[in-house]
Design an enzyme around this catalytic site. Structure first.
Site, PDB file in Angstrom:
ATOM      1  N   CYS A 106       3.053   8.728 -10.969  1.00 47.42           N
ATOM      2  CA  CYS A 106       4.263   9.412 -11.287  1.00 47.42           C
ATOM      3  C   CYS A 106       4.367   9.368 -12.654  1.00 47.42           C
ATOM      4  O   CYS A 106       4.408   8.293 -13.337  1.00 47.42           O
ATOM      5  CB  CYS A 106       5.406   8.667 -10.841  1.00 47.42           C
ATOM      6  N   GLU A 109      10.004  17.199  -2.052  1.00 50.91           N
ATOM      7  CA  GLU A 109      10.415  16.155  -0.914  1.00 50.91           C
ATOM      8  C   GLU A 109      10.751  16.882   0.398  1.00 50.91           C
ATOM      9  O   GLU A 109      10.667  16.237   1.535  1.00 50.91           O
ATOM     10  CB  GLU A 109      11.450  15.540  -1.551  1.00 50.91           C
ATOM     11  N   ASP A 142       5.051   6.320  -6.248  1.00 54.01           N
ATOM     12  CA  ASP A 142       5.545   7.533  -7.014  1.00 54.01           C
ATOM     13  C   ASP A 142       7.031   7.260  -6.558  1.00 54.01           C
ATOM     14  O   ASP A 142       7.577   6.600  -5.466  1.00 54.01           O
ATOM     15  CB  ASP A 142       5.011   8.792  -6.384  1.00 54.01           C
ATOM     16  N   CYS A 153       4.169  16.567 -13.735  1.00 55.58           N
ATOM     17  CA  CYS A 153       4.743  15.555 -12.383  1.00 55.58           C
ATOM     18  C   CYS A 153       3.962  15.746 -11.212  1.00 55.58           C
ATOM     19  O   CYS A 153       3.320  16.939 -10.961  1.00 55.58           O
ATOM     20  CB  CYS A 153       5.939  16.382 -12.312  1.00 55.58           C
TER      21      CYS A 153
HETATM   22  N1  DGL Z   1       6.323  12.725  -9.288  1.00 54.23           N
HETATM   23  C1  DGL Z   1       6.964  12.152 -10.336  1.00 54.23           C
HETATM   24  C2  DGL Z   1       6.268  12.341 -11.755  1.00 54.23           C
HETATM   25  O1  DGL Z   1       5.275  12.691 -11.639  1.00 54.23           O
HETATM   26  C3  DGL Z   1       8.612  12.294 -10.494  1.00 54.23           C
HETATM   27  C4  DGL Z   1       9.558  12.877  -9.760  1.00 54.23           C
HETATM   28  C5  DGL Z   1      10.869  12.569  -9.938  1.00 54.23           C
HETATM   29  O2  DGL Z   1      11.423  13.249 -10.473  1.00 54.23           O
HETATM   30  O3  DGL Z   1      11.185  11.787  -8.995  1.00 54.23           O
HETATM   31  O4  DGL Z   1       6.996  12.428 -12.741  1.00 54.23           O
END
Ligand code: DGL
Length: 266
Positions: A77, A156, A14, A189
């Site tokens: 992700c 994060e 991810d 997300c």
């Molecule tokens: N965790 C990611 C997703 O599922 C993305 C996060 C990001 O914008 O870095 O889209």
């Protein structure tokens, strides 16, 4: 008999700590597999980059995982799945590559013509994958897409609940939900899954919340079964966590989030 490929680890990645929410589910669905998780926090957030940039990041990480002998890749992700899955599958046709599918279908079918909030990164909302998925269900649901600027950055930093999270969610959601009845929400997300309790608090208990973690874990198992790649070991598998950032606290945060994810009810 175990062959070399069956005993090899599954690579999961991810843009950062978000995919740990999927890793927790993967370890529950496949407790005897070994996993290598790569969080690309040095390049997060992917959702504010262009599709080309995200595809390049996803390719770099995939190369690292394949160099470590991964037998399969899980793109934990939604953003990298939208921008890079097709390219990765073409580049590595012999490797099973499983991406995220936003849980639009179960949300759309969860009530009689529900109004569904679809929360995702700005890039996922711009890309065609999510749009065509919503188009398929427009007859049975109304969708409101919500680009959630800033939510990934908060997770994060290890913030998944509390005043700062509540204030950001109120800012992001208020313009879309004010004066409307909302039936369901899709967490499009993987970072947002870590903040599910705060999102539930912001939306109220009556809104059903859906995410794609279990679907992705089950699909990974099906792909391994179809290719005879399931690890037949009876021992609990291992989890190795790596991160492209040199901040040690991200590894600590990843381990903490993994414990929460394993304890989460699917
Ligand atoms: N965790 C990611 C997703 O599922 C993305 C996060 C990001 O914008 O870095 O889209």
């Amino acid at each position: 008999m175990t062959n070399n490929r069956q005993a090899a680890p599954i690579g999961v990645f991810d843009s950062g700590v978000g995919g740990i929410s999927v890793l927790g589910t993967l370890t529950k669905v496949m407790p005897n597999e070994d996993f290598i998780y790569f969080g690309d926090s040095a390049n997060a957030p992917y959702g504010e980059k262009s599709g080309k940039e995200v595809c390049e990041c996803a390719h770099e990480v995939t190369k690292k995982l394949l160099d470590m002998d991964a037998k399969a890749i899980v793109i934990a992700c939604n953003t990298a799945t939208s921008a890079g899955a097709e390219f990765l599958r073409k580049t590595y046709p012999d490797i099973p590559i499983v991406g995220m599918e936003p849980a639009v279908k179960p949300a759309a079918l969860s009530a009689e013509h529900p109004t569904v909030l679809v929360m995702a990164t700005p890039l996922t909302i711009r890309e065609t994958k999510l749009r065509s998925l919503m188009d398929r269900y427009r007859d049975c649901a109304d969708f409101i897409d919500v680009p959630c600027h800033g939510l990934v950055e908060l997770v994060e930093r290890g913030i998944t609940e509390g005043g700062e999270m509540d204030a950001l969610l109120a800012d992001l959601l208020a313009p879309h939900i004010r004066g409307r009845h909302i039936d369901a929400a899709v967490l499009g997300c993987t970072h947002y899954i870590h903040a599910k309790d705060a999102i539930r608090k912001a939306l109220g208990d009556k809104v059903a919340i859906f995410d794609g973690a279990l679907g992705t874990a089950r699909e990974t198992l099906h792909r391994l079964e179809a290719l005879d790649l399931v690890n037949p070991s009876a021992k609990p598998g291992s989890v190795m966590i790596l991160n492209s950032s040199d901040k040690d606290e991200l590894l600590e945060l990843s381990r903490k989030l993994l414990i929460n994810a394993k304890n989460r009810k699917e």
